[in-house]
Write an enzyme that holds these catalytic residues in place. Sequence first.
Site, short mmCIF file in Angstrom:
data_model
loop_
_atom_site.label_atom_id
_atom_site.label_comp_id
_atom_site.label_asym_id
_atom_site.label_seq_id
_atom_site.Cartn_x
_atom_site.Cartn_y
_atom_site.Cartn_z
N GLY A 14 0.84 -1.21 0.00
CA GLY A 14 0.00 0.00 0.00
C GLY A 14 0.87 1.24 0.00
N ALA A 15 1.98 1.15 -0.73
CA ALA A 15 3.03 2.17 -0.64
C ALA A 15 2.61 3.55 -1.16
CB ALA A 15 4.27 1.69 -1.40
N ALA A 16 1.57 3.58 -1.98
CA ALA A 16 1.12 4.89 -2.48
C ALA A 16 0.01 5.47 -1.61
CB ALA A 16 0.61 4.73 -3.92
N ASN A 108 -11.16 -6.90 1.62
CA ASN A 108 -9.74 -6.88 1.99
C ASN A 108 -9.18 -8.26 2.33
OD1 ASN A 108 -9.57 -4.14 1.63
ND2 ASN A 108 -9.65 -3.61 3.80
N ASN A 134 -7.22 -3.24 7.51
CA ASN A 134 -8.38 -3.69 8.29
C ASN A 134 -9.27 -4.70 7.58
OD1 ASN A 134 -8.30 -2.47 10.85
ND2 ASN A 134 -8.73 -0.48 9.91
N ASP A 162 -4.66 1.52 19.24
CA ASP A 162 -5.66 1.53 20.32
C ASP A 162 -4.96 1.74 21.67
OD1 ASP A 162 -7.85 0.61 18.48
OD2 ASP A 162 -6.46 -1.07 18.31
N HIS A 190 -9.43 -5.18 17.02
CA HIS A 190 -9.30 -3.76 16.62
C HIS A 190 -10.65 -3.35 16.00
CE1 HIS A 190 -7.72 -0.02 15.19
NE2 HIS A 190 -7.92 -0.34 13.92
P1 NAD Z 1 -5.23 4.23 1.40
O1 NAD Z 1 -6.45 3.94 0.58
O2 NAD Z 1 -4.74 5.63 1.47
O3 NAD Z 1 -4.02 3.36 0.84
C1 NAD Z 1 -4.15 1.99 0.67
C2 NAD Z 1 -3.21 1.62 -0.47
O4 NAD Z 1 -3.19 0.21 -0.54
C3 NAD Z 1 -3.68 2.13 -1.83
O5 NAD Z 1 -2.65 2.87 -2.43
C4 NAD Z 1 -4.00 0.86 -2.62
O6 NAD Z 1 -3.70 0.96 -3.98
C5 NAD Z 1 -3.08 -0.13 -1.90
N1 NAD Z 1 -3.46 -1.54 -2.07
C6 NAD Z 1 -4.72 -2.07 -2.14
N2 NAD Z 1 -4.63 -3.39 -2.32
C7 NAD Z 1 -3.32 -3.72 -2.34
C8 NAD Z 1 -2.60 -4.93 -2.49
N3 NAD Z 1 -3.23 -6.08 -2.70
N4 NAD Z 1 -1.27 -4.88 -2.47
C9 NAD Z 1 -0.61 -3.73 -2.31
N5 NAD Z 1 -1.23 -2.53 -2.15
C10 NAD Z 1 -2.57 -2.54 -2.16
O7 NAD Z 1 -5.47 3.62 2.85
P2 NAD Z 1 -4.68 3.93 4.19
O8 NAD Z 1 -5.27 5.11 4.84
O9 NAD Z 1 -3.22 3.91 3.94
O10 NAD Z 1 -5.13 2.65 5.06
C11 NAD Z 1 -4.70 1.37 4.70
C12 NAD Z 1 -5.39 0.33 5.57
O11 NAD Z 1 -4.99 0.48 6.93
C13 NAD Z 1 -6.92 0.40 5.60
O12 NAD Z 1 -7.46 -0.91 5.55
C14 NAD Z 1 -7.22 1.05 6.93
O13 NAD Z 1 -8.51 0.76 7.39
C15 NAD Z 1 -6.15 0.43 7.78
N6 NAD Z 1 -5.84 1.06 9.05
C16 NAD Z 1 -5.60 0.26 10.12
C17 NAD Z 1 -5.28 0.82 11.33
C18 NAD Z 1 -5.01 -0.05 12.54
O14 NAD Z 1 -4.90 0.51 13.64
N7 NAD Z 1 -4.91 -1.35 12.42
C19 NAD Z 1 -5.20 2.21 11.46
C20 NAD Z 1 -5.46 3.00 10.35
C21 NAD Z 1 -5.79 2.41 9.14
C1 LMR Z 2 -8.31 3.43 13.10
O1 LMR Z 2 -8.53 2.85 14.15
O2 LMR Z 2 -8.12 4.65 13.03
C2 LMR Z 2 -8.25 2.65 11.83
O3 LMR Z 2 -8.55 1.30 12.05
C3 LMR Z 2 -9.10 3.22 10.74
C4 LMR Z 2 -10.56 3.02 11.02
O4 LMR Z 2 -11.26 2.53 10.13
O5 LMR Z 2 -11.02 3.35 12.11
#
Ligand code: NAD
Ligand code: LMR
Length: 327
Positions: A14-16, A108, A134, A162, A190
């Site tokens: 998800g580097a972009a 996902n 997520n 969290d 989470h």
């Molecule tokens: P984002 O949409 O800005 O970026 C996600 C990136 O992942 C996109 O560039 C997309 O092209 C890429 N992607 C999608 N499928 C892919 C794959 N198979 N392989 C490689 N890259 C892929 O999203 P974000 O804000 O960076 O969030 C990413 C994820 O992290 C979301 O699922 C979000 O809910 C989750 N998140 C989790 C937590 C946590 O505490 N666990 C906190 C914040 C966000």
């Molecule tokens: C968070 O806890 O901020 C992330 O998991 C993003 C979300 O969907 O809440």
Amino acid sequence: MSVSTSPVRVTVTGAAGNIAYSLLWRIAAGDVFGHDTPVSLRLLEIPVAATAAEGVAMELLDSAFPLVKEITVTDQATEAFDGANAAFLVGAKPRGKGMERADLLAENGKIFGPQGAAINDHAADDIRVLVVGNPANTNALIAANAAKDVPAERFHGMMRLDHNRALSQLAGKLGCDTTDIENMVVWGNHSASQFPDLSYVTVGGESIEGKYEQSWYTDEFIPRVAKRGAEIIEVRGKSSAASAASAAIDHMHDWVQGSRGWATGAVPSDGSYGIDEGLVCGVPTVWKDGGYEIVLGLELNDFQKQRLEATVKELRDERAAVAHLLG
Ligand code: NAD
Ligand code: LMR
């Protein structure tokens, strides 16, 4: 400063995306592996976002980090995980307003089986995997399941955010620094069912019993922490990104370098506390010698048991919903 050791290979998926835009810079600055450990960065994206990831790589290059020895951008998981020592699995869709994280599972979840398999076949023997995308706990379960030759203990879900939220909310209430707080844990998933637990917390080594009202704990603190992600989406208009990256840095840092006391880790359950063995569940953990130990032997009262059971039930339900992905 001169740099001596060989580069640690770090994969970020998800580097972009939004999180990676903070995360990569912190890794590059040495905040995980140490300020004298060089890194080789592997950026994985889906083809449609590969050009944007190239732009991220260009900016990393322009930052002239002394520790960054190599940057590779690819849309091939086999290449991205080749020889990887650490992987941040961030790439996944974020939720929008009004959604729960579990609503992302169908879309996902299918990302993490192939990535787990690629890790199994191509990563280094000491691979450490932190799943951020997520719903993180169950996605970590899926990835671990697809990597049969890698110990499940190497696949974690991210609940450090969290944990950090719980520290900040409590510090605000008690007027202390987050670093004064010890023995915090956020149990479970989470998700909104998570249980940020103040039962064992000390501040400056002293119990905090009597320093907060029970109504604040149950009606404000717990829901505030548990629903903070939704609150950020509501106020910011987008899912948390910099704080998520920061938590990912904290988690991997402690895994590699050790923790200062307890930290919440969403790790495969060993069956303790009535949590089904194998579920990736937030528990109290201590990190040392490149690994972690679950804090065992804690007494749980009825309130704690009830909250823990509710969040574990949700993890069970998520596992059942992805049974077809677990092979
Ligand atoms: P984002 O949409 O800005 O970026 C996600 C990136 O992942 C996109 O560039 C997309 O092209 C890429 N992607 C999608 N499928 C892919 C794959 N198979 N392989 C490689 N890259 C892929 O999203 P974000 O804000 O960076 O969030 C990413 C994820 O992290 C979301 O699922 C979000 O809910 C989750 N998140 C989790 C937590 C946590 O505490 N666990 C906190 C914040 C966000
Ligand atoms: C968070 O806890 O901020 C992330 O998991 C993003 C979300 O969907 O809440």
